[in-house]
Design an enzyme around this catalytic site. Sequence first.
Site, PDB file in Angstrom:
ATOM      1  N   VAL B  98       0.838  -1.199   0.000  1.00  0.00           N
ATOM      2  CA  VAL B  98       0.000   0.000   0.000  1.00  0.00           C
ATOM      3  C   VAL B  98       0.879   1.256   0.000  1.00  0.00           C
ATOM      4  O   VAL B  98       1.940   1.273   0.615  1.00  0.00           O
ATOM      5  CB  VAL B  98      -0.939  -0.065   1.236  1.00  0.00           C
ATOM      6  CG1 VAL B  98      -0.168   0.062   2.541  1.00  0.00           C
ATOM      7  CG2 VAL B  98      -2.065   0.938   1.143  1.00  0.00           C
ATOM      8  N   VAL B 141       2.041  -3.543   5.824  1.00  0.00           N
ATOM      9  CA  VAL B 141       2.961  -3.507   4.690  1.00  0.00           C
ATOM     10  C   VAL B 141       2.234  -3.811   3.377  1.00  0.00           C
ATOM     11  O   VAL B 141       2.696  -3.440   2.306  1.00  0.00           O
ATOM     12  CB  VAL B 141       4.089  -4.542   4.918  1.00  0.00           C
ATOM     13  CG1 VAL B 141       5.006  -4.629   3.736  1.00  0.00           C
ATOM     14  CG2 VAL B 141       4.855  -4.222   6.187  1.00  0.00           C
ATOM     15  N   GLU B 142       1.118  -4.503   3.439  1.00  0.00           N
ATOM     16  CA  GLU B 142       0.458  -4.952   2.213  1.00  0.00           C
ATOM     17  C   GLU B 142      -0.766  -4.093   1.874  1.00  0.00           C
ATOM     18  O   GLU B 142      -0.656  -3.120   1.149  1.00  0.00           O
ATOM     19  CB  GLU B 142       0.128  -6.446   2.326  1.00  0.00           C
ATOM     20  CG  GLU B 142       1.430  -7.269   2.497  1.00  0.00           C
ATOM     21  CD  GLU B 142       1.215  -8.768   2.523  1.00  0.00           C
ATOM     22  OE1 GLU B 142       0.392  -9.292   1.764  1.00  0.00           O
ATOM     23  OE2 GLU B 142       1.894  -9.447   3.335  1.00  0.00           O
ATOM     24  N   MET B 143      -1.941  -4.394   2.427  1.00  0.00           N
ATOM     25  CA  MET B 143      -3.128  -3.614   2.076  1.00  0.00           C
ATOM     26  C   MET B 143      -3.463  -2.553   3.128  1.00  0.00           C
ATOM     27  O   MET B 143      -4.271  -1.655   2.878  1.00  0.00           O
ATOM     28  CB  MET B 143      -4.301  -4.544   1.798  1.00  0.00           C
ATOM     29  CG  MET B 143      -4.027  -5.416   0.553  1.00  0.00           C
ATOM     30  SD  MET B 143      -5.080  -6.873   0.430  1.00  0.00           S
ATOM     31  CE  MET B 143      -6.526  -6.177  -0.360  1.00  0.00           C
TER      32      MET B 143
END
Lengths: 374, 374
Positions: B98, B141-143
Amino acid sequence: MSEKNYFSGDRQMNRSRIPAILALIFATCATSVAWAASPYAFPRVAVPADNPMTPAKIALGKQIYFDPRISLSGTVSCDTCHNVAGNGTDNLPLSFGVFGRVDVPRNTPTVFNAAFNTVQFWDGRAKSLEEQAKGPIQNPVEMGMPNGDAVVERLKQIPGYQKEFAQVFGGKDPITFDNVAAAIATFERTLVTPDSPYDQYMKGDKKALNASARAGMKLARSLGCEACHAGPMFDNPGTAMGTGAYQKFPAQPGYAACAKYVQQYHLTGDDGRFNVTHNPADKQLFKVPTWRNVALTAPYFNYGTVGNLPDAVRIMAACQLSTTLTDKDVNEIVAFLNSLTGKFPKETLPRLPETPNTTLLMGVPDLAQAAQKK
Amino acid sequence: MSEKNYFSGDRQMNRSRIPAILALIFATCATSVAWAASPYAFPRVAVPADNPMTPAKIALGKQIYFDPRISLSGTVSCDTCHNVAGNGTDNLPLSFGVFGRVDVPRNTPTVFNAAFNTVQFWDGRAKSLEEQAKGPIQNPVEMGMPNGDAVVERLKQIPGYQKEFAQVFGGKDPITFDNVAAAIATFERTLVTPDSPYDQYMKGDKKALNASARAGMKLARSLGCEACHAGPMFDNPGTAMGTGAYQKFPAQPGYAACAKYVQQYHLTGDDGRFNVTHNPADKQLFKVPTWRNVALTAPYFNYGTVGNLPDAVRIMAACQLSTTLTDKDVNEIVAFLNSLTGKFPKETLPRLPETPNTTLLMGVPDLAQAAQKK
C-alpha cells in the site's frame, strides 16, 4: 492569481455570458436541443479509417489495457486507474502513480464513453484515443516508461504478444508503439454505456424517469447547463456554442457563493488548456466532462476535491451560472444526472500472455530504489 | 548465521538424508509414487463444511477479490499481487505494498491451486484460505487496513454489497470480516488449473509429454525431488515423508555449489516457520511450493531473487540434494516442469458495486501523506 485572469479578453467575457443567453433560447425553443433529435438513438462510436475495429484487435487491446508490464514498475496497467470492473475511474481525488507517486496532477477521467470525446485529457492535449493511450504510459508520474521503445522492448519478449500482434497488424515488425496505442484505443471504443434510464425515456418509455428526474432535466435545461454539457454525451459546448470542447472553470469567481467554493475546494491553480497552447485566452479552460455515469465517478473536478455530486451541482450553478440553487433544485438535478448511468458491458477477463520460465521484472527493485532516492 | 543452524538437531539431520533414501525407493518401485495412482484424476478441492460453495458466494467473493476498496489506499486488491488475468502472481521479486511500500518481505505465491495447500503463506501461518484472506488486508505492509472492522465499515457503505451479503449469508448483520474471508476463499476454490500435459499423460495420452519432458520426469523421480514435491500438487512432503508441509531451505549449505548460490542469490536471512513457532528446529523451514504452473511464476524462492527456472532447478539440486546437474539434466527437468502448466479458468470480469453520488476514498490523500511521513 488576480481576478484579471478570469476575464482576460473579450472572448472570455463573451463566453461567460453565453450560458444565460442560451438558457433563454432553450427555455422558449426546447425542441431544438440536441437531446430531442428524433428518432432517438444512443450514438455510435466513430472509428478512424486508419484503425478499423476487429475482434482480434479488440482482444489484443484488452490484454494490453490490463497488462501492468507496460509500466516501469510492472504494477500499473491502464486498468489500475481506469478500472473497467468499476466505473472506469478509481474514485480517488488523485490517482497514485508508478512506485506509489503522489504527484499525479489531475483527477482520472472515466474511460467509459471516452470514445465519444472530441479531445482527450482535461486540457485536450490529445486529439484521439490513440494519441491519449501513449500519454500515461510514458508519463514519469504515471506509468513511468522512458519512451515507447521501452514498451515495445518489453512486449517483444512475450511470445503470446509476438504472435497476436503479427496476426492483428501483419508486416515484418508488428509490435510498434503506434500499434500498441491502436490496439488499446480499439478496445476502448467498446467501452460505451448505452441504455440509461434517460436513453430509455428518450426512446419513448416515459416511465423510465421518475418525476424528480424529469423535473431535474427541465431545471437543468432552463438554467442553461447544456450550453456546455451539450450533445448526446452532455460534454461538448461545440454542439451548442461552437466553442469547441472547452469551457472556463470557474467562470464566475466574482459571484460570492463561487468565491467561497473556490477557497473551500481549491478550484483554481490549474491553468488547464493554457498549459498546452500558452495562449492567455486559454487560461483555466478545461474539456467539459461528460454527464454520462457522472453519478459513479466521484470525486469531481480537475483536482477531485469535491466528494459528492450534490456539492458539485451547487458549485457548477454558482461558479458557471452565478446561481444559488435550493436543496430541492439540487436533488432534482442529481436525480436527472443519476438517470444518465448507463448499462456497462459485460466483460471477460483477458488472459495475459506469459513469459515461461522467466520474468521481465527482475530489475524492478533497483528501479524502485532509484525512484525513492530522487 | 552459523552453519550450526542448518543442522540444529537430529530431526534436521535425518530429514536432510531422506531425499537420497527416497530416491532409491522410487527408482526401484516407481508404481508406488503418488502420481501413479489409477485411475488418474486431477484432484477435487476440499470444501470446509462451514463454508459451502454456492454460485452467489463465488460471485460475491470474486467482487471482493477484485475490489481495491478493501485496502487503506483504495488501490490494492487481492488481484493486484495475485493477478488472476495472469498466473496468480505479479512476477515481481517482491510485491509493492500500500502507498508503494517496498518492504513486503517475501515473494508472492500464486493463488491458482492455493485451495490445495495444506497450509498457507511461506511460513504456514494460516491453516485455511479463509484465515489467509484476512492476513494481507490487515498487514500494514500490504493492504494496510487497521483491522477487520475498518474493512466492514467500508463495505457497509456500498449498497450493492449490503444486498449481496444479505442474500449470501443472511442474518441481521451479514457483512462481517469472517464473511468477507469466507467469500474470498470460496472464489479462490474455483481457481484451479487441471488438464496440464502431465495430467493428460497420466490419463493415458502418452503423446502429451515429449521425450524431453518424459526424461525430465524420470530424472526428477530418480533424484528424489518428489520427496518434498510430493502428491498431486507436488508440494507436500507430508505425502511421502510424513513431515507436514515444510522443508528446510537451503538444506545442504555445506555443498560447495550451494554455498556459492546462497551468496549469489541471498538465499538465507529469512527464518521461515521459526518466525511463527519460535521453535529452533523450525529455522529456515518453508512451505514447499507447488510445481503446478511453476514455469509461469518466476521469480523464484522466498525472496524472489532467482529470475529463471533453469537456475532455480540448479539451485534446488545443489542446495537440497547436494547434486550438480548437467545442462541436459536441467533442460529435461525444466521441460517436465513446463508440462505442469494447466488450463486456467475463463473468468468474467466482476462488476464492482458502486457508491452513487459519492466516493469512500476522499480521505486517502491525507492517509498517503501520513504514510510518507512515517
